[in-house]
Structure formats: structure tokens, C-alpha cells
Design a protein around this motif. Structure first.
Motif, short mmCIF file in Angstrom:
data_model
loop_
_atom_site.label_atom_id
_atom_site.label_comp_id
_atom_site.label_asym_id
_atom_site.label_seq_id
_atom_site.Cartn_x
_atom_site.Cartn_y
_atom_site.Cartn_z
N UNK A 268 -17.77 -35.41 -8.93
CA UNK A 268 -19.19 -35.66 -8.77
C UNK A 268 -19.55 -37.13 -8.89
N UNK A 269 -18.58 -38.01 -8.81
CA UNK A 269 -18.89 -39.44 -8.82
C UNK A 269 -19.65 -39.86 -7.57
N UNK A 270 -19.49 -39.09 -6.53
CA UNK A 270 -20.32 -39.26 -5.34
C UNK A 270 -20.61 -37.90 -4.74
N UNK A 271 -21.71 -37.81 -4.06
CA UNK A 271 -22.14 -36.51 -3.56
C UNK A 271 -21.18 -35.99 -2.49
N UNK B 76 -14.93 -28.75 -10.51
CA UNK B 76 -13.65 -28.45 -9.88
C UNK B 76 -13.79 -28.39 -8.36
N UNK B 77 -12.67 -28.29 -7.70
CA UNK B 77 -12.67 -28.09 -6.25
C UNK B 77 -13.36 -26.77 -5.94
N UNK C 14 -13.10 -21.35 -6.52
CA UNK C 14 -13.93 -20.17 -6.70
C UNK C 14 -14.66 -20.10 -8.03
N UNK C 15 -14.86 -21.23 -8.68
CA UNK C 15 -15.51 -21.24 -9.99
C UNK C 15 -16.90 -21.89 -9.93
N UNK D 270 -20.94 -24.21 -2.04
CA UNK D 270 -20.51 -25.20 -1.06
C UNK D 270 -20.10 -26.52 -1.71
N UNK D 271 -20.19 -26.59 -3.05
CA UNK D 271 -19.78 -27.80 -3.74
C UNK D 271 -20.91 -28.71 -4.14
#
Length: 808
Positions: free
Chosen positions: A45-48, A136-137, A141-142, A221-222
Motif C-alpha cells: 500500500x505504499x502506492x495505490x 497482502x496480495x 483471498x484474504x 480487487x486490492x
């Protein structure tokens, strides 16, 4: 064999036992750490993250939703758990268990200003902030299970509000100083077990199913966001123009002109650093912040994160840069300041065309930088004062607004409503005044001069410096106005060119306040007259020099020093009154205090005794006569704002106007049960479909015997002297209640309010008209109010805050 020495055996046993304990501790630590997240700080999350096709994105889908449901309580530095949700960066930063606003701390706290003290989420983790988004990535799925944001929304769904109009006070705490529970994700399950109804929005209706689904899809979607857009070329040109002015572009760096421009840039920055700067004519109203950067225009901005705007920047020269402010606009922090060609021309006239020399630039030592009379002595005082008067409302607003959004340090020393006038610069900024200010600057001392070592033991030094300053000021006034030349109405600024900042009304709503142009409401109990030295000192006490992260000594000294400055503003007003009327009026303002306090206005170091030059007819109330004279004086100059009046121009419907005027006439002890700030939604009896409702603000003016008694405010209240102020539109950032009624019900509301005798009576009133926090239609009513506010007052409007909404 030689027998072993018993003491040696004992020592060996202790060493072995110690080693075993250390080994056991190490093994236990390994067991406890097993299964925990990687100790390496995540950087996802250091960048969107980039948007995904078909998935919700932040600006288009998520931001509007969060603004209307979450930012209305989570927008400021002191939002619960420091969780600021007005930008993607705030979401990425997360929350902290540390409180920003703390009355009891021995040392300064670390600053945690979003966008200033750290720039990336991983840097905030190093400062103790924990995530509310899954780091996380997304493929793992988390996204929902590891997102605290989602968990608090799901908790609300599983534990909705209980039935009934008023929530149980033992279960729901809405007090301002409540203890916030700020669980990390690994602590949340236990938190949910202990507080099953603590889901978000706290103490308000849940989000709708479509709203929750949109957030869920975005998280899965992150948590993507669009790239920050480039500035339109028209705005980019304006940025270059203003940065060139502030930094002295095209001026030889080692020239006298360069020193002049650097000093001007420093002065402007120290006064505008909190503002929302907007370019005239920009239809999008993009806000900018003025910052100090280690890089010049044309290069990426590198913010210099100092605690105060006048602290040493740590570079050979700072550059003054304009950066877009992408955070949600909040009513409680929004202080717009318009940059226009006309304003640039005025700045050029005051700070470029005026002749003055800067032999050497001032240093940044606290004792120098905290004293603007020393730091900027080379700048013409008339230029400084006219700069402040040009938008006086903005600078007074700075005293009581700011990124922390809580203001008791500044606010429990002011009345609930008072008028503000200003000394005319022709008298208050000429050569004689400049010499007096120079003398005052030599004895002035503000709490921030102590730097991080603020101590209550230094309070006496601040008080003695204030006494010396008042004595110096009194001498200058007596020399100027103690003889044949008396103070007249010309002493008060008329606002050249119809400047509506010539008269202001300040209204306190307990721990927040509002500043508006014009003389709002009936004549108040008190008024201030502010000249350049006082205006500048209040600004450097409460804005440039005030540190909300500072220790208790700093905060208490600031509160006590503001007591002095309020008295000085009131004493300036008394100078316009007949000499015989001054002491009775002062004593009415300061009932219940000792002679030492009262003499700081009339007597003691402040002994201006000359008679006023204003003629007062016999038999009239001198204060009311003076207010009427000043009103006519400003009206004649076109400098009096009327948009907050209840006249026919603002309220065309006669029945509605008369009902509101009847409501405004209610006064006395019954008002102690009325909230500080109420918004009324008024509907016509037979309103056609789609017709816009009208909104009014009803503000309680809580009467005090005095506002100089620290920590005993409740003992100073005089309920029988309470009054109301009713104004068109939305006034105040924190509505305590929202009422909805028809025009024909206004007389009934006024009669009911006048008859309140208990909390039960108010609850019956609320049962009839209030849109409570438990109402199923609360969010629809909130949205309608926000839309109306933005439509009717687009320049000043921002999101209102529901964190002070009452549970009654």
C-alpha cells in the motif's frame, strides 16, 4: 579432592539457572511468534494499486460513499483512532492507538500529520499505525478477512442498532473525551465479542447492502485507485505565477531584492500554511496547500516536515510551493483563500513596490521566530496589516479551525457570540503606530518561545511580559489620544472598497466555533476591536505557534495567554465608550472574578483613561448607541454583510420569516435543554414533489458570568440569560441535532422550546420533530442536508461532522 567452595557452588547454580531461564524465554518467544505475519513491513500500500477492468475504483465509486457515511466522523487528526478516511492515503495509513489531543502529557508527542510526517504506508507502520486494509496480495483471498475496514462493517450488519429512539448510554458512549477502542486486526475478534454493537458507522444506521457490496468488490480487487491526474494547463500556469512571486523568480539570488522576496515569502507562508488556497475562476474549486519544500519550482516537491511553520527548515533556503490538496473538504477545517489577479496586484503593491531594505534574513531560533514583530520588522507594518485586513475573516477563522478539529484551548476563553471590528490602518499602521509596535515587539513573549522545553514555571515570565507590553501600549495611546485628539468612530476600519471583512461575528458552539462576515443577531454582550499588534499576536499564539501535540504546559500557557489577548480586544472596544460607562460594562463581563483580572482591562498595566471623542446622547444605552453608530458607518461604506439576517430578502415567505423571528426571540433558562447547534429543515405545508427544502441554523448562546475561570465553566453559567441566534443556511460544522418540520409548525416549536423545564420535556420535543441517529431515514436526511449546503454555499461548504450528534 578439595571440597568445592560453597559460595562458588551457589554462584554456578545461579548462572545455570539464569541460562536456563534465558533459553526458556527464547523458546517461548519463538512459540509466540510462530504463525505471526512476516516481521518485514509490507509495502503493497505504499502506492495505490492500479484499477482493474470492471472493478470499483476509489475516486469514482468508493470515495463518494465513504465521504457520506464514514468521513462524517473520520476526517480530522483527532478522529477516532486517528483514522482519517478523507483520502486513499488516509485509508492506507490506517489507525493508531495514540491520542492526538491529550491534556495530560509531560513531553511533546510525536507529530502524525498525514502527508507531512510520513509519505508511505510502510513509514506509518514504523510510527505505530496498523492497517485497516489487507496488505497482502489480493490473489491470496484474504482481502475481506484481513481488512479491518470490512470487519467493522460486517460487525454492524451482525449487530445492528437496538430498537428505540434513544440508545442506551451504558452501551453507547458519544462523549467527546470517551476512550476510543482501536483494535488491530489480530485483536478484532475479541473486540467484537466484547462489543457486538460497536460496528461502523458507530451509533448510526448501517450502510445499505449495495453500499457494502461495492466496498467488498473494491477490497477484493486490492483497494485500487486512479492515478493522480495532472493539473489542467490553466491551473498549472497559475501555480507557476504564484510560485514565481513567492520565491522571487528571475531575481539574482545574492541581491538585496532576493533577501526582500525571501522575507516576504516567509511572511506569506507562515500566515497561509493552514488555508485551502483556490484560484479565482476555477470551476472545480481545486484546493491547494502552501508548503515549504527542499526543491525549487519545476522539480518534485519535497516537503520539509517541521513542527511549526517557523521552525528551522533544515536547508539553506526553503522554496514555497503550491501542492494540490486531494483530501475531502470538511466544514470543520475548510478555510478557503482565493488567489486572484487582483490579490496578486495588491501583494505586489504592498510587498514589492513599497521601499524597504532587508540587511540580513532573520534566524529560526524560537525566541526570534515566535515573535513576528522581530522576525518581520523590515517589512512595512502598513503592508502587513493591510494583508491581514484584506481577508480578516480568514485569519480569525484560523484561530478556531484547523486540522485537529478541536478547539477548547482557544474557545473556552471566548463568549458564545460577539462582534469583531478592526482598527483603521490609517491610524493603526502609520509611523507612530509602527514605532509603538516596535517597542511592543521588544517586550512581547509568547509560550512558543520556549520551544520543546515549555514549563509551567515560565508562566510568570509570560505574564510579566504581557504587563510590560500593555504598559507600553497604554503610553503610546495616551500620547496620541489623551490630549485634544480623541478617539472617534474613525478609529474603526470601514473596509475600503466595500470589504465585507470589516465586521465579523464569532459564534462558539462549546468546543467548536464559527466566524462569519457581518453583524449577526441582536447586539451581543461583548465586542472586540482588533488592531495590527493584537491580530498578529493572536495568530502567532493560536495558529503559527500553537502545537496540539505539545505538552500540557504549552497548552495551558496558550490558554492563559489567550485570556490576556481577549481582554485587550475588549478593552479596545471600551475605549470608544464614555469613560463613565466603561467600568460598569467591564464588571458585567467579569462577574465573579477578582480585581486582578478586571484591572487587566481597566487599571493595572492598562490605564488608558482619556474620554472618547464620540458624542453619546443622554439617556441612551451607550453600548447599543455605539453598536448602531458602527453599523451605520459600515453600511454606508458598503462593508456590511447581510446574508445571515432574517429579513425579507433572505426569507421571502412572511409566515416562515415571522415563525423564525418568534423562535429567535426565545430566551432564558428553558434553553439550557436546547442543543448548542441545531439544523432545521423547513418544508412548506403542501410542498410540491421535488421542491427543495430550506435549512436554518438555530444556535444557543450560552450565557456566562465570565470566561476567565479556568476549569470551572459549568459554575460560571447563567441559564436565565441564554439566548438564541437563528440564521438562514448551515452554520457550524458539528450539528448536535437535526429537526424537520413544516412552516406552520414553527410557532409550536417556539412555544414548546420556551416551555422546556426538564430533559424529559426536550425528549418529547425531539420525539415530535427530531431526525435522531437511530432513525431509518437518517442517511437520506443527511444526504439531503449535505446537498443543500453544497448548493447554497459552494465556496464555504464542506462535509458536516456527525460526531457531536446527540443521543437524546
Amino acid at each position: 579432592m578439595v571440597p568445592a567452595d560453597p559460595s562458588a557452588r551457589a554462584l554456578r547454580r545461579r548462572l545455570v539457572l539464569g541460562a536456563m531461564l534465558l533459553l526458556a524465554g527464547a523458546l517461548l518467544s519463538m512459540l509466540l511468534l510462530e504463525g505471526r505475519a512476516d516481521p518485514v513491513i509490507p509495502t503493497r500500500l505504499d502506492q495505490a494499486p492500479a484499477p482493474r477492468p470492471g472493478a470499483p475504483v476509489y475516486d469514482r465509486d468508493i470515495r463518494p460513499l465513504l465521504e457520506r457515511r464514514c468521513v462524517v466522523c473520520h476526517g480530522c487528526y483527532d478522529a477516532p483512532c486517528q483514522l482519517k478516511l478523507g483520502s486513499w492515503e488516509g485509508l492506507a495509513r490506517g489507525l493508531s492507538k495514540a491520542a492526538v489531543y491529550d491534556h495530560l502529557r509531560l513531553k511533546d508527542a510525536p507529530t502524525t500529520r498525514l502527508g507531512i510526517d510520513a509519505q508511505r504506508a510502510s513509514q506509518w507502520r514504523e510510527r505505530g499505525f496498523s492497517p485497516v486494509l489487507d496488505e497482502h496480495d489480493p490473489a491470496a483471498g484474504r482481502a475481506l478477512s484481513d481488512s479491518l475496514l470490512w470487519q467493522v462493517l460486517a460487525l454492524k450488519e451482525s449487530g445492528p442498532l437496538p430498537e428505540g429512539p434513544v440508545l442506551d448510554g451504558d452501551e453507547f458512549d458519544f462523549s467527546l473525551d470517551r476512550d476510543n477502542v482501536c483494535p488491530r486486526r489480530d485483536e478484532f475478534d475479541e473486540h467484537a465479542r466484547r462489543h457486538p454493537r460497536a460496528g461502523m458507522p458507530y451509533g448510526l444506521p448501517a450502510l445499505s447492502a449495495p453500499e457494502r457490496q461495492t466496498i467488498a468488490r473494491w477490497l477484493q480487487a486490492g483497494a485500487p485507485a486512479e492515478p493522480e491526474p495532472a493539473l489542467p494547463e490553466a491551473l498549472a500556469r497559475q501555480v507557476r505565477t504564484w510560485e514565481d512571486f513567492l520565491n522571487g523568480a528571475a531575481i539574482r539570488p545574492d541581491s538585496p531584492q532576493a533577501r526582500r522576496r525571501l522575507l516576504v515569502g516567509r511572511y506569506l507562508y507562515e500566515h497561509l500554511f493552514l488555508g485551502h488556497l483556490v484560484f479565482e475562476g476555477d470551476a472545480q474549486r481545486q484546493n491547494f496547500r502552501l508548503v515549504r519544500s527542499g526543491t525549487p519550482p519545476g522539480e518534485p516537491v519535497r516537503i520539509l516536515p517541521t513542527r511549526r511553520p517557523y521552525d528551522d527548515p533544515g536547508v539553506a533556503r526553503p522554496w514555497y510551493r503550491l501542492v494540490p490538496d486531494r483530501e475531502t473538504v470538511l466544514a470543520k477545517t475548510h478555510m478557503p483563500y482565493v488567489l486572484s489577479p487582483a490579490r496578486l496586484a495588491r501583494w505586489t503593491r504592498w510587498f514589492v513596490d513599497e521601499p524597504f531594505a532587508v540587511d540580513a534574513l532573520p534566524d529560526y531560533r524560537p525566541e526570534t521566530a515566535s515573535n513576528p514583530f522581530r522576525t518581520f520588522v523590515a517589512l512595512p507594518m502598513a503592508s502587513r496589516y493591510r494583508f491581514l485586513l484584506d481577508d480578516a475573516g480568514f485569519f480569525v477563522m484560523n484561530f478556531i479551525k484547523g486540522p485537529v478539529c478541536r478547539g477548547p484551548v482557544a474557545l473556552d476563553v471566548i463568549r458564545d457570540r460577539f462582534w469583531v471590528f478592526f482598527v483603521d490602518p490609517a491610524l493603526g499602521a502609520d509611523d507612530d503606530a509602527a514605532q509603538a509596535v516596535a517597542r511592543e515587539g521588544e517586550v512581547m513573549r509568547l509560550p512558543a518561545a520556549e520551544g520543546p522545553d515549555a514549563s509551567l514555571l515560565a508562566w510568570r515570565d509570560v505574564a510579566r511580559a504581557e504587563d510590560r507590553l500593555l504598559a507600553t501600549k497604554t503610553q503610546a495611546l495616551s500620547e496620541r489620544f489623551g490630549g485634544p485628539h480623541r478617539i472617534t468612530a474613525d478609529f474603526v476600519w470601514r473596509g475600503e472598497g466595500g470589504n465585507r471583512n470589516a465586521a465579523l461575528t464569532v459564534m462558539r458552539h462549546f468546543d467548536s466555533a464559527t466566524v462569519v462576515q457581518g453583524l449577526v443577531g441582536e447586539p451581543p454582550r461583548t465586542a472586540w476591536v482588533i488592531g495590527y499588534p493584537l491580530l498578529e499576536r493572536i495568530f502567532y499564539l493560536l495558529v503559527a505557534g500553537y502545537d496540539v501535540y505539545g505538552n500540557t504546559a504549552h497548552q495551558l500557557q496558550t490558554r492563559l495567554a489567550m485570556d490576556f489577548l481577549r481582554m485587550e480586544g475588549e478593552a479596545n472596544f471600551l475605549m470608544l465608550m464614555p469613560r463613565a460607562a466603561r467600568q460598569p460594562l467591564r464588571d458585567d463581563w467579569y462577574r465573579g472574578v477578582g480585581d486582578e483580572v478586571r484591572q487587566r482591562i481597566l487599571g493595572g498595566p492598562y490605564r488608558f483613561d482619556a474620554e472618547t471623542g464620540i458624542a453619546f446622547p443622554p439617556g441612551v444605552d451607550p453600548k447599543l448607541h455605539l453598536f448602531g453608530l458602527l453599523q451605520r458607518r459600515l453600511e454606508g461604506a458598503g462593508a456590511l454583510e447581510h446574508r445571515m439576517d432574517l429579513g425579507a430578502a433572505q426569507v421571502p415567505d412572511a409566515a416562515e420569516r415571522q415563525g423564525l423571528q418568534r423562535l429567535a426571540a426565545v430566551r432564558g433558562a428553558s434553553l439550557q435543554w436546547w442543543p448548542e447547534a441545531v439544523v432545521l429543515r423547513i418544508d412548506a405545508p403542501a410542498q410540491p414533489p421535488g421542491a427543495a427544502p430550506r435549512y436554518y441554523s438555530v444556535l444557543r448562546n450560552t450565557a456566562h458570568r465570565n470566561v476567565s475561570t479556568l476549569l470551572r465553566e459549568k459554575a460560571m453559567l447563567v441559564p436565565e440569560e441564554n439566548t438564541l441566534t437563528v440564521v438562514p443556511g448551515v452554520l457550524g460544522a458539528y450539528p448536535n441535532a437535526l429537526l424537520r418540520l413544516r412552516v406552520d409548525e414553527l410557532p409550536a416549536l417556539a412555544a414548546t422550546l420556551a416551555g422546556l423545564r426538564s430533559e424529559a420535556d426536550y425528549r418529547a420535543l425531539a420525539d415530535r420533530w427530531a431526525v435522531r441517529r437511530t432513525s431509518a431515514r437518517f442517511w437520506a436526511e443527511s444526504d439531503a442536508l449535505m446537498d443543500a449546503y453544497a448548493r447554497t454555499d459552494p465556496d464555504e461548504a464542506g462535509l458536516l461532522d456527525w460526531s457531536r450528534l446527540e443521543n437524546r
